[in-house]
Each structure stands twice: as structure tokens, then as C-alpha cells.
Write an enzyme that holds these catalytic residues in place. Structure first.
Site, PDB file in Angstrom:
ATOM      1  N   LYS A   1      41.069  42.161  38.090  1.00  0.00           N
ATOM      2  CA  LYS A   1      41.544  41.942  39.452  1.00  0.00           C
ATOM      3  C   LYS A   1      41.851  43.313  40.044  1.00  0.00           C
ATOM      4  O   LYS A   1      42.794  43.994  39.620  1.00  0.00           O
ATOM      5  CB  LYS A   1      42.808  41.072  39.457  1.00  0.00           C
ATOM      6  CG  LYS A   1      43.486  41.042  40.826  1.00  0.00           C
ATOM      7  CD  LYS A   1      44.761  40.224  40.850  1.00  0.00           C
ATOM      8  CE  LYS A   1      45.619  40.624  42.031  1.00  0.00           C
ATOM      9  NZ  LYS A   1      46.862  39.846  42.145  1.00  0.00           N
TER      10      LYS A   1
ATOM     11  N   ALA B   1      48.376  35.969  46.814  1.00  0.00           N
ATOM     12  CA  ALA B   1      49.585  36.564  47.399  1.00  0.00           C
ATOM     13  C   ALA B   1      50.110  35.768  48.590  1.00  0.00           C
ATOM     14  O   ALA B   1      49.348  35.345  49.456  1.00  0.00           O
ATOM     15  CB  ALA B   1      49.381  38.004  47.844  1.00  0.00           C
ATOM     16  N   GLY B   2      51.407  35.593  48.575  1.00  0.00           N
ATOM     17  CA  GLY B   2      52.098  34.973  49.699  1.00  0.00           C
ATOM     18  C   GLY B   2      52.453  33.510  49.517  1.00  0.00           C
ATOM     19  O   GLY B   2      53.256  32.971  50.270  1.00  0.00           O
TER      20      GLY B   2
END
Lengths: 73, 264
Positions: B105, B192-193
Site C-alpha cells: 500500500k 481513510a476517513g
């Protein structure tokens, strides 16, 4: 050739590290108590594969990184 | 009951049944890490590469004892890297750490306040890594043009942020995520988030192929319960996407027939 008792200065994980001259990366890993652990070694920004550690002599001024896996996203 | 089927979730030629990917950071201890990840049903698990603490107890537990490479597909990240060079070095160290495993990643960050992707450095790092034989899942902004570039270069998965890393603000720009999904031939994952289960379901309803999250589970009051919620949310969101939602209407439409009412 340095005599066996001579000491060389390395940088290990960003810190100064003194080591007996004439030893290999495998010796360093053993000395750190990391033999057999899942780690990776880089010397002067080049990966040293596990299979090559014992054949990699250390020289004064080498910049060595020893890393492992930790939690992260 | 009918057995419902789905196409396999394929990343770089490897098939997975879970579309939830999870991180291993921010847990109380390795026991909690292992239990939460098992509960999540995730098959792909991210971790970070850091300097070994020298002088530590050599018998101290190691993350990879808990998250075994035999059981999980490990996905090393380049978190903490702010330029292409550091990210490439980190990936090469990770490949050595995992005996040649080449799935990574890639994330190259812009600053430590936002952790927003630095796409210029991300593109540079991706180019080097792809040339070096890595399979690159790439964390990026929700810019569809950047996403298209990264796919054209050969990245095996595009992973736009929903919102800032660790913020729990969910998907701030679902329209961009949908644009990326519609244009992409490789898997798209919101990375993310994600803050709670409905955020994960929303990502899947937008047509994403998967979701990558960490803090939403690790920082929940009950991580195991949230791991389960995320597993179900990703499955529910995927099914909802495949089912195709009903059209929205401006007025009501009764579910019960008008005909035959007792007051008719």
C-alpha cells in the site's frame, strides 16, 4: 586489514554504534539479539537479503537500518 | 433461501471473499488486535514498517506472530513517508521482511497536520515501484484525473480517501468517489476517513470494490463489536449496490394498495 580488536563506528537506526571490526551484518543481527526474528536490513540504502547477511562485511561509516513490522493502517 | 453470488474481489490476480481491509494500528495490545481482525473477517491486513527498538527484549511479541502471513495477506504500508524515495525504500524493506511478497500500500503524505496525499511524490514512487515489480495499491486524493493516471501507470488498486486519515469524517465527496469508480477498471477502495458502519456501507453503495479502515474499529468503545459492524456494513453495502436502489420520488407512494379499503 583491521586487527580483530579494532573498533569501527557505524550508524544504526540513526544512532551511533560501535562494533568490532571485521564482522558481518549477520554478526550484528546476532549481537542485537535479533537472530531468527522477522526483520529486514538495509545498508547504505541497499537491501541486504537474509541470505546475504553472513556474506556482508561491515565497514566504518555504514548507515544501517534494521526494521520490523508494527501496527499501522 | 436462494444462495446469492458475487463476482470475486480480485487484487493483482489474487481472489478474496472479504471486501473489508483493516489496519493493525492504535489497538490496546496484540490480543485486541488479533481478536478485532478475526471478528472483522478481513483477509488483507495492513501494517507499518519501523526501526526495530534496539535493546528491547528479544522475546517480546511481534505483530507478525499475531497476524500471521500464513493466515492473512499482509499489506505493508508506507505511512509516515513524505517523499517518493522514503516510500520506495520502505516498500523494499517490507518485501525483504515478507520474503519477497510484493503487494504494497503506497501512501506518500503531504504534511503531518492533514496527512493528505502528496500526489506528485505518489506518482513518482508508483513509477519506481511498478518498474521494480511491486503490485501497488495506491492511497490518493479523490481527484479522478490523478486516479486515472495511477491506473494507467499500472497500479492494481486505486484507494481515494473518504476524508482525512483518522478523522472519522466519512466520505466527504461521494460524487468524486463515484466518478473514480465509474472510470476505473481496477478495484477502487475507500481508504481513510471511515468513522462508522454507515460510512463503510456508503462506500460500497457507491460501487467501491472494498473499504480499508483502521481507526473506526480500533478507536470504537468496543472494537470487537465495531469490527463485526464493519463486516456486516461492507456486505450490506455491496448487496445494496448489486441490487440497485429504488428510484427516488418527490411524492409518497403507498406500499399497501388503495383498492379494498374499508372506507372506500
Amino acid at each position: 586489514m583491521p586487527t580483530p580488536n579494532e573498533s569501527i563506528q557505524l550508524t544504526l537506526n540513526g544512532e551511533p554504534y560501535a562494533m568490532t571490526a571485521g564482522l558481518t551484518a549477520a554478526d550484528l543481527v546476532e549481537q542485537l539479539g535479533l537472530g531468527g526474528r522477522r526483520i529486514a536490513v538495509e545498508i547504505n540504502e541497499q537491501i541486504v537479503p537474509k541470505s546475504q547477511l553472513a556474506a556482508t562485511p561491515l565497514a566504518a561509516g555504514d548507515q544501517i537500518e534494521v526494521v520490523h513490522a508494527i501496527g499501522g493502517g | 433461501m436462494t444462495q446469492l453470488t458475487d463476482t470475486p474481489f480480485t487484487i493483482a490476480g489474487r481472489d478474496f471473499s472479504s471486501r473489508l481491509l483493516v489496519g493493525t494500528g492504535k489497538y490496546k495490545d496484540f490480543t485486541e488486535t488479533g481478536a478485532a481482525i478475526a471478528q472483522s473477517g478481513a483477509e488483507i491486513v495492513t501494517f507499518a514498517v519501523r526501526r526495530t527498538n534496539l535493546g528491547q527484549d528479544a522475546d517480546a511479541p511481534n505483530l507478525l506472530d499475531v497476524i500471521s502471513p500464513k493466515q492473512y495477506t499482509l499489506l505493508p504500508n508506507t505511512a509516515g513517508c513524505y517523499n517518493a524515495k522514503d516510500a520506495v525504500r520502505t516498500c523494499r524493506l517490507a518485501r525483504e521482511l515478507l520474503d519477497g511478497h510484493n503487494l504494497v500500500k503506497l501512501e506518500v503524505l503531504g504534511d503531518d497536520h492533514t496527512l493528505y496525499p502528496n500526489v506528485v511524490e505518489t506518482l513518482k514512487a508508483a513509477e519506481t515501484l511498478l518498474a521494480d515489480g511491486f503490485d501497488v495499491m495506491v492511497y490518493t486524493s479523490d481527484d479522478p484525473i490523478v486516479a486515472r493516471e495511477l491506473e494507467a501507470m499500472g497500479c492494481c488498486a486505486i484507494m481515494p480517501l473518504g476524508s482525512l486519515i483518522g478523522s472519522g469524517h466519512g466520505i466527504q465527496n461521494p460524487h468524486n468517489v463515484r466518478l473514480i469508480v465509474e472510470q476505473s477498471s481496477v478495484p477502487v477502495l475507500v481508504d481513510a476517513g471511515i468513522g462508522t458502519a454507515s460510512d463503510a456501507a456508503m462506500a460500497m453503495e457507491l460501487g467501491c470494490d472494498g473499504v480499508l479502515l483502521n481507526s473506526a474499529i480500533a478507536h470504537a468503545r468496543d472494537p470487537l463489536r465495531m469490527a463485526n459492524a464493519m463486516k456486516l456494513a461492507v456486505e450490506a453495502g455491496r448487496d445494496a449496490f448489486l441490487a440497485g436502489r429504488m428510484p427516488r420520488r418527490q411524492s409518497a407512494d403507498p406500499s399497501s394498495p388503495f383498492a379494498g379499503r374499508i372506507n372506500g
